[in-house]
Write a protein that holds these residues in place. Sequence first.
Motif, mmCIF file in Angstrom:
data_model
loop_
_atom_site.group_PDB
_atom_site.id
_atom_site.type_symbol
_atom_site.label_atom_id
_atom_site.label_comp_id
_atom_site.label_asym_id
_atom_site.label_seq_id
_atom_site.Cartn_x
_atom_site.Cartn_y
_atom_site.Cartn_z
ATOM 1 N N ALA A 1 0.742 -1.394 0.255
ATOM 2 C CA ALA A 1 -0.070 -0.315 -0.051
ATOM 3 C C ALA A 1 1.488 1.347 -0.251
ATOM 4 O O ALA A 1 0.130 2.588 -0.116
ATOM 5 C CB ALA A 1 -0.910 0.102 1.402
ATOM 6 N N CYS A 2 2.279 0.948 -0.314
ATOM 7 C CA CYS A 2 2.557 2.372 0.262
ATOM 8 C C CYS A 2 3.278 2.666 -1.120
ATOM 9 O O CYS A 2 3.353 2.151 -2.127
ATOM 10 C CB CYS A 2 4.350 2.093 1.200
ATOM 11 S SG CYS A 2 3.546 1.959 2.967
ATOM 12 N N ASP A 3 3.212 4.334 -1.470
ATOM 13 C CA ASP A 3 4.288 4.683 -2.644
ATOM 14 C C ASP A 3 5.434 3.968 -3.189
ATOM 15 O O ASP A 3 5.624 3.752 -4.451
ATOM 16 C CB ASP A 3 3.848 5.523 -2.648
ATOM 17 C CG ASP A 3 2.167 6.459 -2.436
ATOM 18 O OD1 ASP A 3 1.833 6.475 -3.553
ATOM 19 O OD2 ASP A 3 2.627 7.251 -1.271
ATOM 20 N N LEU A 4 6.386 3.872 -2.606
ATOM 21 C CA LEU A 4 7.329 3.528 -2.935
ATOM 22 C C LEU A 4 8.434 2.722 -1.947
ATOM 23 O O LEU A 4 8.576 3.065 -0.509
ATOM 24 C CB LEU A 4 8.858 5.188 -2.555
ATOM 25 C CG LEU A 4 7.837 6.134 -3.833
ATOM 26 C CD1 LEU A 4 9.118 7.108 -3.765
ATOM 27 C CD2 LEU A 4 8.332 5.820 -5.173
ATOM 28 N N VAL A 5 8.837 1.857 -2.234
ATOM 29 C CA VAL A 5 9.669 0.885 -1.559
ATOM 30 C C VAL A 5 10.687 0.438 -1.608
ATOM 31 O O VAL A 5 11.340 0.210 -2.437
ATOM 32 C CB VAL A 5 8.967 -0.635 -1.451
ATOM 33 C CG1 VAL A 5 9.813 -1.697 -0.640
ATOM 34 C CG2 VAL A 5 7.748 -0.763 -1.444
ATOM 35 N N LEU A 6 12.071 1.247 -0.327
ATOM 36 C CA LEU A 6 13.547 0.343 -0.596
ATOM 37 C C LEU A 6 13.890 -0.643 0.413
ATOM 38 O O LEU A 6 12.989 -0.290 1.733
ATOM 39 C CB LEU A 6 13.799 1.939 -0.063
ATOM 40 C CG LEU A 6 14.033 2.842 -0.804
ATOM 41 C CD1 LEU A 6 14.858 4.286 -0.564
ATOM 42 C CD2 LEU A 6 14.082 3.018 -2.416
ATOM 43 N N ILE A 7 14.411 -1.401 0.053
ATOM 44 C CA ILE A 7 14.155 -3.049 0.523
ATOM 45 C C ILE A 7 15.681 -2.983 1.158
ATOM 46 O O ILE A 7 16.326 -2.728 -0.152
ATOM 47 C CB ILE A 7 13.943 -3.558 0.036
ATOM 48 C CG1 ILE A 7 13.715 -4.756 1.082
ATOM 49 C CG2 ILE A 7 14.521 -3.983 -1.713
ATOM 50 C CD1 ILE A 7 12.553 -6.162 0.314
ATOM 51 N N ALA A 8 16.119 -3.664 1.899
ATOM 52 C CA ALA A 8 17.763 -4.558 2.920
ATOM 53 C C ALA A 8 17.668 -5.140 1.841
ATOM 54 O O ALA A 8 17.097 -6.696 1.333
ATOM 55 C CB ALA A 8 17.543 -4.316 3.733
ATOM 56 N N ASP A 9 18.821 -5.236 0.959
ATOM 57 C CA ASP A 9 19.583 -6.506 0.240
ATOM 58 C C ASP A 9 19.526 -8.004 0.766
ATOM 59 O O ASP A 9 19.187 -8.953 0.224
ATOM 60 C CB ASP A 9 20.469 -6.315 -0.517
ATOM 61 C CG ASP A 9 21.782 -6.178 0.104
ATOM 62 O OD1 ASP A 9 21.882 -6.700 1.342
ATOM 63 O OD2 ASP A 9 23.132 -5.894 0.358
ATOM 64 N N SER A 10 19.525 -7.807 2.291
ATOM 65 C CA SER A 10 18.881 -9.200 3.116
ATOM 66 C C SER A 10 17.928 -9.594 3.828
ATOM 67 O O SER A 10 17.269 -10.215 3.821
ATOM 68 C CB SER A 10 20.175 -8.595 4.271
ATOM 69 O OG SER A 10 19.740 -7.821 4.806
ATOM 70 N N ALA A 11 16.818 -8.938 2.898
ATOM 71 C CA ALA A 11 15.297 -8.543 4.007
ATOM 72 C C ALA A 11 14.754 -9.609 3.135
ATOM 73 O O ALA A 11 15.443 -9.764 1.356
ATOM 74 C CB ALA A 11 14.799 -7.622 3.657
ATOM 75 N N ARG A 12 13.649 -10.555 2.993
ATOM 76 C CA ARG A 12 12.630 -11.268 2.166
ATOM 77 C C ARG A 12 11.121 -11.230 2.252
ATOM 78 O O ARG A 12 10.843 -11.046 3.537
ATOM 79 C CB ARG A 12 12.618 -12.313 2.635
ATOM 80 C CG ARG A 12 14.360 -13.110 2.343
ATOM 81 C CD ARG A 12 14.603 -14.792 2.741
ATOM 82 N NE ARG A 12 14.233 -15.237 4.089
ATOM 83 C CZ ARG A 12 13.711 -16.027 4.306
ATOM 84 N NH1 ARG A 12 13.583 -17.049 3.285
ATOM 85 N NH2 ARG A 12 13.592 -16.315 5.502
ATOM 86 N N ILE A 13 10.283 -11.126 1.571
ATOM 87 C CA ILE A 13 9.359 -10.530 1.673
ATOM 88 C C ILE A 13 8.521 -12.209 0.975
ATOM 89 O O ILE A 13 8.835 -12.686 0.341
ATOM 90 C CB ILE A 13 9.287 -9.041 0.848
ATOM 91 C CG1 ILE A 13 8.953 -9.500 -0.252
ATOM 92 C CG2 ILE A 13 9.530 -8.280 1.801
ATOM 93 C CD1 ILE A 13 8.618 -8.271 -1.445
ATOM 94 N N ALA A 14 7.273 -12.635 2.158
ATOM 95 C CA ALA A 14 5.888 -12.934 0.550
ATOM 96 C C ALA A 14 4.989 -12.590 1.464
ATOM 97 O O ALA A 14 4.426 -12.120 2.360
ATOM 98 C CB ALA A 14 6.606 -14.373 1.892
ATOM 99 N N ASP A 15 3.764 -12.880 0.705
ATOM 100 C CA ASP A 15 2.250 -13.182 1.958
ATOM 101 C C ASP A 15 2.245 -13.893 2.244
ATOM 102 O O ASP A 15 2.127 -14.487 3.220
ATOM 103 C CB ASP A 15 1.285 -13.404 0.286
ATOM 104 C CG ASP A 15 0.025 -13.274 0.318
ATOM 105 O OD1 ASP A 15 -0.469 -12.437 1.244
ATOM 106 O OD2 ASP A 15 -0.349 -14.636 1.006
ATOM 107 N N ALA A 16 2.805 -15.143 1.865
ATOM 108 C CA ALA A 16 2.843 -16.314 2.899
ATOM 109 C C ALA A 16 1.484 -17.591 3.627
ATOM 110 O O ALA A 16 1.476 -17.770 3.955
ATOM 111 C CB ALA A 16 3.951 -15.652 4.488
ATOM 112 N N HIS A 17 0.632 -16.521 3.578
ATOM 113 C CA HIS A 17 -1.611 -16.987 3.649
ATOM 114 C C HIS A 17 -0.876 -18.628 3.330
ATOM 115 O O HIS A 17 -1.906 -19.222 4.433
ATOM 116 C CB HIS A 17 -2.159 -15.336 3.594
ATOM 117 C CG HIS A 17 -2.196 -14.510 3.620
ATOM 118 N ND1 HIS A 17 -2.040 -14.033 3.259
ATOM 119 C CD2 HIS A 17 -2.720 -14.639 5.371
ATOM 120 C CE1 HIS A 17 -2.047 -12.354 4.619
ATOM 121 N NE2 HIS A 17 -2.857 -13.483 5.051
ATOM 122 N N ALA A 18 -0.756 -19.106 1.884
ATOM 123 C CA ALA A 18 -0.875 -20.213 2.151
ATOM 124 C C ALA A 18 -1.219 -20.861 2.931
ATOM 125 O O ALA A 18 -1.014 -22.668 2.420
ATOM 126 C CB ALA A 18 -0.668 -20.067 0.149
#
Length: 256
Positions: free
Chosen positions: A114-131
């Motif tokens: 929902a954010c306009d711009l996303v900066l991410i650390a190169d070590s970070a990981r993201i997932a929906d993960a609900h499934a």
Amino acid sequence: MTLEVTGRVARVTFTRPESLNSLTLRALDDLEAAIDAAEADPEVRVLVVGGTGRAFSVGLDLALLDEAFADAAVWERIATRLAALTLRLERLPMPVIAAVNGLARAGGFELLLACDLVLIADSARIADAHAEFGVVPAGGSTARLPRIVGRQRAREIFLTGRWISAAEAVELGIALKAVPAAELGAAVDELAAELSGKSRACMAAMKRQLAAAEGLPVAEAVGPEIEEFVAYVTPPDSDGQEGFRAYRENRPPSWA
């Protein structure tokens, strides 16, 4: 959660690293209060949302999940609340930057979408993960993610629940840029500083234009864009008028 305003930048930070910044009702209340404060302060031009420790946010707190799975009415209230907060972030009349320092999944993933711009650390990981847990999203991500990554890729991300690296998040368009973890704060500060010098009214109008055009054919999107432009630029005291006068007079603009 903390809220700090420095110059024209408001920073809201999740501060429960021991729980990977999981979202409690208190955290949702605090986030809403921070959004209210940023919107009410005419000096604020940018809102930054970030986390401490190893995570941005891994979604709803386990104790809150226990309560929700025991009472469907609680689930409905939580889901409605989370969806409303993501809409508030999306509609806030200023850019919202997600500073993704670490893990972001489920509700945390929905917040960053929902954010306009996303900066991410190169070590970070993201997932929906609900499934992974036999659950489905409830914060608006099934509407947002396909618009960012496309129909098939969104389905793959939702249905597998897999983790996405920082590099892939950038490749997919979920994040703007990946930087070394130690440089994330500086990268966010640099972007926020650049945006904070812009007209808040102008950025708000642009966000409304972009939202109105989302999903429409170009021929249909042009009309709302023009309407927003005329409403924004024609008042004699508008930032649009001031910006043009400043350009013609070869001076820095003085935004309202």
